[in-house]
Write an enzyme that holds these catalytic residues in place. Structure first.
Site, PDB file in Angstrom:
ATOM      1  N   ASP A  44      17.184   7.081  36.728  1.00 48.63           N
ATOM      2  CA  ASP A  44      16.057   7.820  36.149  1.00 48.63           C
ATOM      3  C   ASP A  44      15.552   8.829  37.177  1.00 48.63           C
ATOM      4  O   ASP A  44      15.347   8.473  38.340  1.00 48.63           O
ATOM      5  CB  ASP A  44      14.925   6.854  35.759  1.00 48.63           C
ATOM      6  CG  ASP A  44      15.337   5.940  34.606  1.00 48.63           C
ATOM      7  OD1 ASP A  44      16.355   6.228  33.938  1.00 48.63           O
ATOM      8  OD2 ASP A  44      14.630   4.932  34.375  1.00 48.63           O
ATOM      9  N   ARG A  54      18.973  -3.960  19.306  1.00 48.00           N
ATOM     10  CA  ARG A  54      18.114  -3.945  20.493  1.00 48.00           C
ATOM     11  C   ARG A  54      17.127  -2.794  20.359  1.00 48.00           C
ATOM     12  O   ARG A  54      17.504  -1.702  19.909  1.00 48.00           O
ATOM     13  CB  ARG A  54      18.967  -3.748  21.750  1.00 48.00           C
ATOM     14  CG  ARG A  54      18.139  -3.627  23.024  1.00 48.00           C
ATOM     15  CD  ARG A  54      19.023  -3.447  24.262  1.00 48.00           C
ATOM     16  NE  ARG A  54      18.238  -2.945  25.369  1.00 48.00           N
ATOM     17  CZ  ARG A  54      17.657  -3.712  26.285  1.00 48.00           C
ATOM     18  NH1 ARG A  54      17.759  -5.030  26.223  1.00 48.00           N
ATOM     19  NH2 ARG A  54      16.953  -3.169  27.258  1.00 48.00           N
ATOM     20  N   HIS A 112      23.268   5.642  34.385  1.00 43.32           N
ATOM     21  CA  HIS A 112      22.488   6.759  34.935  1.00 43.32           C
ATOM     22  C   HIS A 112      21.380   6.214  35.827  1.00 43.32           C
ATOM     23  O   HIS A 112      21.069   5.022  35.768  1.00 43.32           O
ATOM     24  CB  HIS A 112      21.855   7.584  33.797  1.00 43.32           C
ATOM     25  CG  HIS A 112      20.813   6.829  33.026  1.00 43.32           C
ATOM     26  ND1 HIS A 112      21.134   5.842  32.097  1.00 43.32           N
ATOM     27  CD2 HIS A 112      19.456   6.857  33.075  1.00 43.32           C
ATOM     28  CE1 HIS A 112      20.017   5.337  31.595  1.00 43.32           C
ATOM     29  NE2 HIS A 112      18.981   5.923  32.176  1.00 43.32           N
ATOM     30  N   HIS A 120      21.708   2.126  35.936  1.00 42.52           N
ATOM     31  CA  HIS A 120      21.646   1.121  34.872  1.00 42.52           C
ATOM     32  C   HIS A 120      22.267   1.682  33.603  1.00 42.52           C
ATOM     33  O   HIS A 120      22.484   2.896  33.489  1.00 42.52           O
ATOM     34  CB  HIS A 120      20.195   0.655  34.644  1.00 42.52           C
ATOM     35  CG  HIS A 120      19.208   1.766  34.416  1.00 42.52           C
ATOM     36  ND1 HIS A 120      18.773   2.608  35.418  1.00 42.52           N
ATOM     37  CD2 HIS A 120      18.577   2.180  33.285  1.00 42.52           C
ATOM     38  CE1 HIS A 120      17.923   3.487  34.922  1.00 42.52           C
ATOM     39  NE2 HIS A 120      17.789   3.262  33.626  1.00 42.52           N
TER      40      HIS A 120
HETATM   41  C1  GA4 Z   1      17.443   9.650  31.991  1.00 41.67           C
HETATM   42  C2  GA4 Z   1      16.051   8.991  32.001  1.00 41.67           C
HETATM   43  C3  GA4 Z   1      15.226   9.344  30.749  1.00 41.67           C
HETATM   44  O1  GA4 Z   1      15.709   8.602  29.620  1.00 41.67           O
HETATM   45  C4  GA4 Z   1      15.300  10.847  30.427  1.00 41.67           C
HETATM   46  C5  GA4 Z   1      16.762  11.182  30.156  1.00 41.67           C
HETATM   47  C6  GA4 Z   1      17.091  12.624  29.736  1.00 41.67           C
HETATM   48  C7  GA4 Z   1      17.175  12.742  28.196  1.00 41.67           C
HETATM   49  O2  GA4 Z   1      17.574  11.804  27.520  1.00 41.67           O
HETATM   50  O3  GA4 Z   1      16.865  13.836  27.719  1.00 41.67           O
HETATM   51  C8  GA4 Z   1      18.403  12.989  30.452  1.00 41.67           C
HETATM   52  C9  GA4 Z   1      18.623  11.866  31.517  1.00 41.67           C
HETATM   53  C10 GA4 Z   1      17.311  11.112  31.554  1.00 41.67           C
HETATM   54  C11 GA4 Z   1      19.008  12.458  32.904  1.00 41.67           C
HETATM   55  C12 GA4 Z   1      20.015  13.630  32.834  1.00 41.67           C
HETATM   56  C13 GA4 Z   1      19.803  14.521  31.597  1.00 41.67           C
HETATM   57  C14 GA4 Z   1      18.366  14.360  31.119  1.00 41.67           C
HETATM   58  C15 GA4 Z   1      19.653  13.129  29.589  1.00 41.67           C
HETATM   59  C16 GA4 Z   1      20.562  13.920  30.472  1.00 41.67           C
HETATM   60  C17 GA4 Z   1      21.862  14.002  30.291  1.00 41.67           C
HETATM   61  C18 GA4 Z   1      14.332  11.210  29.304  1.00 41.67           C
HETATM   62  C19 GA4 Z   1      15.094  11.638  31.677  1.00 41.67           C
HETATM   63  O4  GA4 Z   1      14.038  12.104  32.099  1.00 41.67           O
HETATM   64  O5  GA4 Z   1      16.291  11.828  32.331  1.00 41.67           O
END
Ligand code: GA4
Length: 333
Positions: free
Chosen positions: A210, A275, A208, A265
């Site tokens: 960020d 981890r 994914h 990443h």
């Molecule tokens: C990816 C980056 C951060 O960990 C996060 C993630 C969020 C979550 O885990 O709730 C998301 C992911 C992240 C992007 C798309 C959506 C939202 C899970 C998901 C499938 C906290 C964020 O801000 O976006």
């Protein structure tokens, strides 16, 4: 050393995705000494080429890091019913295997929090009703030190890009309405018989980017993190518990009109060691327009993206699967 009891609830391994390895053994992660005189230009170069780099001389006190690591271990060692006191992630709370609201699964358990100190005090009271301060103080002191370091990096970005207003990016993280969040991840070791069964690596946290501006990740000395390179290979990032890894987010890609790339990443599960990672995600206030910085645009240069606010982008992100290219929806045709 991280000593964690294996959570029984991670048993459902067939649900978790696997992957084949297409490792790049030649490329190396840029390492930047924040105290060096050429740090500004090196930061810009790393953000353009990798969207990722490691920082040393980061200024985050080591006792803040070790205190929080200890508290994170205590948290993940609680019983499932005690961890559940943090609430199911919506989006904040304790999660196990399920990531986000759209069916993504990983070999991971986590605590996802707003970076807002009031939120942290409140959730700490739910998890540790008798002594909430130890947990909340460890998190808030860590977040403020890491935010400071992230702001320093963003000020270097502004300077390295010859932008006069040094705080043009850092002000967004410092704003009291900044929508930043914080995540503790625990990736239990993947039992070798499971790996042998599938003949593949288990995915701890799927690929994914960020959505925010910038993320600062610190982990213990267990490998697993990989970044996706422009040549289509994955680069395994050697762990280093004394350093931070900086990740360019989608919003910074937009604010630099594509000069910086948000880096894809993922984390693979290790077979022998747990981890643990702690990540600060620096985001802007909800109403902030995410658009290319005017001071960066050259004569006649047009935005590659439609206009949107952080709130709109975040809403779209939460409707998407983890691995999709979310920025696509906002690109100008
Ligand atoms: C990816 C980056 C951060 O960990 C996060 C993630 C969020 C979550 O885990 O709730 C998301 C992911 C992240 C992007 C798309 C959506 C939202 C899970 C998901 C499938 C906290 C964020 O801000 O976006």
């Amino acid at each position: 050393m991280v000593v964690l009891a294996q959570p029984a609830a991670l048993d459902g391994f067939p649900l978790v995705k696997t992957c084949r390895l297409t490792n790049n053994f030649f490329a190396q992660v840029p390492i930047i000494d924040l105290a060096s005189p050429d740090a500004k230009s090196l930061v810009v170069k790393a953000c353009q080429e990798f969207g990722f780099f490691k920082v040393v001389n980061h200024g985050v006190p080591t006792n803040f890091i070790s205190k929080l690591e200890g508290e994170a271990i205590n948290f993940f060692n609680l019983t499932q019913s005690d961890k559940a006191k943090a609430g199911t992630p919506s989006p904040y709370g304790y999660g196990i295997k399920a990531i986000g609201p759209n069916g993504d699964i990983g070999w991971v358990e986590y605590l996802l929090l707003s970076a807002n100190p009031q939120f942290i005090s409140q959730i700490s009271r739910s998890i540790f009703p008798e002594h909430p301060e130890t947990f909340s103080c460890a998190i808030t002191s860590y977040i403020s030190a890491v935010r400071k370091m992230a702001c320093q990096v963003l000020e270097m970005v502004a300077q390295g890009l010859n932008i006069e207003q040094r705080n043009v990016l850092s002000r967004l993280l410092e704003d009291e309405k900044s929508d930043s969040c914080f995540r503790l991840n625990h990736y239990p070791p993947c039992p070798s018989e499971l790996r042998a069964l599938s003949g593949r690596n288990l995915i701890g946290f799927g690929e994914h980017t960020d959505p925010q501006i910038i993320s600062a990740l610190r982990s213990n000395n267990t490998a697993g993190l990989q970044i996706f390179l422009s040549d289509g290979t994955w680069l395994s990032v050697p762990p280093d518990d004394n350093s931070f890894f900086i990740i360019v987010g989608d919003s910074l890609q937009v604010m630099t009109n594509g000069r910086f790339k948000s880096v894809k990443h993922r984390v693979l599960a290790e077979s022998t060691k747990a981890r643990m990672s702690m990540i600060y995600f620096g985001g802007p206030p909800p109403c902030e327009k995410i658009a290319p910085l005017p001071s960066l645009m050259e004569d006649g240069e047009e935005s590659l993206y439609k206009e949107f606010t952080w709130w709109e982008y975040k809403e779209a992100a939460y409707k998407s699967r983890l691995g999709v290219n979310r920025l696509c929806l906002f690109e100008r045709s």
